[in-house]
Design a protein around this motif. Structure first.
Motif, PDB file in Angstrom:
ATOM      1  N   ALA A   1      11.559  15.837  51.707  1.00  0.00           N
ATOM      2  CA  ALA A   1      10.998  16.991  50.986  1.00  0.00           C
ATOM      3  C   ALA A   1      11.316  16.970  49.493  1.00  0.00           C
ATOM      4  O   ALA A   1      10.636  17.643  48.708  1.00  0.00           O
ATOM      5  N   SER A   2      12.312  16.200  49.093  1.00  0.00           N
ATOM      6  CA  SER A   2      12.686  16.171  47.680  1.00  0.00           C
ATOM      7  C   SER A   2      11.816  15.231  46.848  1.00  0.00           C
ATOM      8  O   SER A   2      11.859  15.275  45.620  1.00  0.00           O
ATOM      9  N   LEU A   3      11.034  14.389  47.505  1.00  0.00           N
ATOM     10  CA  LEU A   3      10.213  13.413  46.782  1.00  0.00           C
ATOM     11  C   LEU A   3       9.015  14.073  46.120  1.00  0.00           C
ATOM     12  O   LEU A   3       8.613  15.175  46.486  1.00  0.00           O
ATOM     13  N   SER A   4       8.422  13.357  45.168  1.00  0.00           N
ATOM     14  CA  SER A   4       7.203  13.843  44.527  1.00  0.00           C
ATOM     15  C   SER A   4       6.137  14.105  45.586  1.00  0.00           C
ATOM     16  O   SER A   4       6.153  13.501  46.666  1.00  0.00           O
ATOM     17  N   GLU A   5       5.237  15.002  45.264  1.00  0.00           N
ATOM     18  CA  GLU A   5       4.161  15.332  46.204  1.00  0.00           C
ATOM     19  C   GLU A   5       3.232  14.135  46.392  1.00  0.00           C
ATOM     20  O   GLU A   5       2.945  13.399  45.448  1.00  0.00           O
ATOM     21  N   MET A   6       2.762  13.960  47.618  1.00  0.00           N
ATOM     22  CA  MET A   6       1.865  12.857  47.928  1.00  0.00           C
ATOM     23  C   MET A   6       0.456  13.185  47.431  1.00  0.00           C
ATOM     24  O   MET A   6      -0.053  14.273  47.667  1.00  0.00           O
ATOM     25  N   GLU A   7      -0.156  12.225  46.733  1.00  0.00           N
ATOM     26  CA  GLU A   7      -1.519  12.410  46.267  1.00  0.00           C
ATOM     27  C   GLU A   7      -2.500  11.845  47.288  1.00  0.00           C
ATOM     28  O   GLU A   7      -2.129  11.073  48.176  1.00  0.00           O
ATOM     29  N   GLU A   8      -3.759  12.195  47.157  1.00  0.00           N
ATOM     30  CA  GLU A   8      -4.785  11.819  48.127  1.00  0.00           C
ATOM     31  C   GLU A   8      -4.906  10.305  48.297  1.00  0.00           C
ATOM     32  O   GLU A   8      -5.061   9.805  49.407  1.00  0.00           O
TER      33      GLU A   8
ATOM     34  N   GLN B   1       4.862   5.003  45.229  1.00  0.00           N
ATOM     35  CA  GLN B   1       4.339   6.310  44.821  1.00  0.00           C
ATOM     36  C   GLN B   1       5.352   7.437  44.992  1.00  0.00           C
ATOM     37  O   GLN B   1       5.166   8.516  44.451  1.00  0.00           O
ATOM     38  N   ALA B   2       6.397   7.193  45.757  1.00  0.00           N
ATOM     39  CA  ALA B   2       7.400   8.223  46.048  1.00  0.00           C
ATOM     40  C   ALA B   2       8.456   8.240  44.945  1.00  0.00           C
ATOM     41  O   ALA B   2       9.246   7.301  44.818  1.00  0.00           O
ATOM     42  N   ILE B   3       8.458   9.296  44.168  1.00  0.00           N
ATOM     43  CA  ILE B   3       9.371   9.409  43.017  1.00  0.00           C
ATOM     44  C   ILE B   3      10.610  10.210  43.422  1.00  0.00           C
ATOM     45  O   ILE B   3      10.510  11.318  43.958  1.00  0.00           O
ATOM     46  N   VAL B   4      11.768   9.628  43.143  1.00  0.00           N
ATOM     47  CA  VAL B   4      13.056  10.213  43.497  1.00  0.00           C
ATOM     48  C   VAL B   4      13.344  11.403  42.582  1.00  0.00           C
ATOM     49  O   VAL B   4      13.170  11.317  41.369  1.00  0.00           O
ATOM     50  N   ALA B   5      13.814  12.488  43.179  1.00  0.00           N
ATOM     51  CA  ALA B   5      14.230  13.669  42.407  1.00  0.00           C
ATOM     52  C   ALA B   5      15.752  13.629  42.269  1.00  0.00           C
ATOM     53  O   ALA B   5      16.298  12.623  41.822  1.00  0.00           O
ATOM     54  N   ASN B   6      16.436  14.689  42.672  1.00  0.00           N
ATOM     55  CA  ASN B   6      17.889  14.756  42.521  1.00  0.00           C
ATOM     56  C   ASN B   6      18.635  14.685  43.843  1.00  0.00           C
ATOM     57  O   ASN B   6      19.859  14.775  43.856  1.00  0.00           O
ATOM     58  N   GLN B   7      17.922  14.549  44.937  1.00  0.00           N
ATOM     59  CA  GLN B   7      18.555  14.548  46.256  1.00  0.00           C
ATOM     60  C   GLN B   7      18.722  13.119  46.776  1.00  0.00           C
ATOM     61  O   GLN B   7      17.889  12.254  46.536  1.00  0.00           O
TER      62      GLN B   7
ATOM     63  N   SER C   1      16.933   9.723  38.581  1.00  0.00           N
ATOM     64  CA  SER C   1      15.807  10.568  38.971  1.00  0.00           C
ATOM     65  C   SER C   1      14.582  10.138  38.179  1.00  0.00           C
ATOM     66  O   SER C   1      14.699   9.706  37.035  1.00  0.00           O
ATOM     67  N   GLY C   2      13.410  10.243  38.805  1.00  0.00           N
ATOM     68  CA  GLY C   2      12.179   9.842  38.131  1.00  0.00           C
ATOM     69  C   GLY C   2      11.772   8.413  38.415  1.00  0.00           C
ATOM     70  O   GLY C   2      10.742   7.956  37.919  1.00  0.00           O
TER      71      GLY C   2
END
Length: 111
Positions: A60-67, A88-94, A23-24
């Motif tokens: 939906a589990s990924l980090s929020e998208m920035e502008e 830019q897409a950071i993996v969480a726990n899913q 994760s991260g």
């Protein structure tokens, strides 16, 4: 550790793959660390769209998208509502399932 399932891509991952990642980690880093040589022309600084992926499961589990990522994605080939720049897409726990689009726009490589 979450698993990223990569759908088959004729150039980068012909047989598809499943990789365990901490994760991260960004999706791009995870692919590169597991010998899936996805393009990343800007060296993962959100300045191009060569690492564009479509997240088929787990979006939906990924980090929020920035502008900045949203702005760059507008230029990506084959853009879909669940597209992300893998740098830019950071993996969480899913667990995730990702597809690398057939084409990429790489101005540095085009003739």
């Amino acid at each position: 550790m979450p698993i990223i399932k990569i759908l088959p891509h004729s150039e980068y991952c012909p047989a598809g793959a499943e990789v365990n990642v901490p994760s991260g980690t960004s999706i791009c880093e995870a692919l590169l660390d597991n010998d899936i040589a996805i393009e990343h022309a800007c060296d993962q600084v959100c300045a191009c769209t060569t690492c564009h992926v479509i997240v088929r499961e787990g979006f939906a589990s990924l980090s929020e998208m920035e502008e900045g990522e949203e702005d760059m994605l507008d230029r990506a080939w084959g853009l879909e509502p669940n597209s992300r720049l893998s740098c830019q897409a950071i993996v969480a726990n899913q667990n995730l399932t990702v597809e690398i689009p057939k084409y990429s726009i790489n101005h540095a490589r085009e003739k």
